[in-house]
Design a protein around this motif. Structure first.
Motif: not given
Length: 194
Positions: A148-161
């Motif tokens: 909750r103390s963090l806010e997502i700015v952007a997704t940098l990448g998506v992979g198998g893991f």
């Protein structure tokens, strides 16, 4: 209202509390038998930040304000409001942590169902599944508090893991987090990096 009717009412009410919803019938009945009821008026502190805790509370009636101090401000700031069916102090049932926030009654006649650690241990302490469940539940709460103390700015990448996200400290909670201390490194001639 008779004592039996009241116990029946508490039993049904506790079944609706998420933390206790899956508790076996006999253990829930024991908890109902040991519950105490405490009443608070507007402005009364139920829990004070920094005090040792050994009691678990379930709000049966009314609402309370949750406040917490921060490093950059003296006065505690309101971080949440809890209502009927909400609970607090669950960490006190499994550890000796100090209270991390203030809980203050927001209206007259706030009614809390209360059980302390000693009574809890005597009633359900031998029920190791509940203790493990509680420990897992508290760990989940800690993880949720951190997220909750963090806010997502952007997704940098998506992979198998999984996925990698760029995050920043939530601006609404910035003042509640500890102030970072800058660290400087000094290079010496004998550090093997020449």
């Amino acid at each position: 209202m008779t004592a039996e009717t009241r116990q029946e009412e508490y039993h049904c009410f506790l079944r609706s509390v998420s933390l206790l919803a899956n508790l076996p019938e006999d253990k829930l009945a024991k908890i109902v038998d040991c519950l105490e009821v405490e009443y608070y008026d507007r402005g009364e502190y139920i829990i004070r930040e920094g005090e040792e805790g050994n009691t678990f509370y379930i709000i049966a009636k009314g609402k309370v304000r949750v406040t917490q101090s921060g490093k950059q401000h003296r006065d505690p700031r309101t971080i949440n409001t809890l209502h009927r069916g909400d609970y607090f102090g669950e960490k006190a049932l499994i550890s000796d942590d100090v209270r991390s926030a203030n809980i203050i009654a927001q209206e007259n006649g706030v009614e809390c169902l209360v059980i302390d650690r000693v009574t809890f241990d005597q009633t359900v302490g031998t029920f190791s599944e509940l203790q493990k469940y509680l420990q897992g539940y508290v760990a989940t709460l800690d993880h949720q508090d951190q997220r909750r103390s963090l806010e997502i700015v952007a997704t940098l990448g998506v992979g198998g893991f999984g996925r990698v996200e760029l995050v920043r400290i939530n601006p609404l909670l910035e003042n509640l987090l500890p102030v970072p201390v800058p660290v400087t490194f000094k290079r010496t001639k004998n550090d093997g990096m020449d």
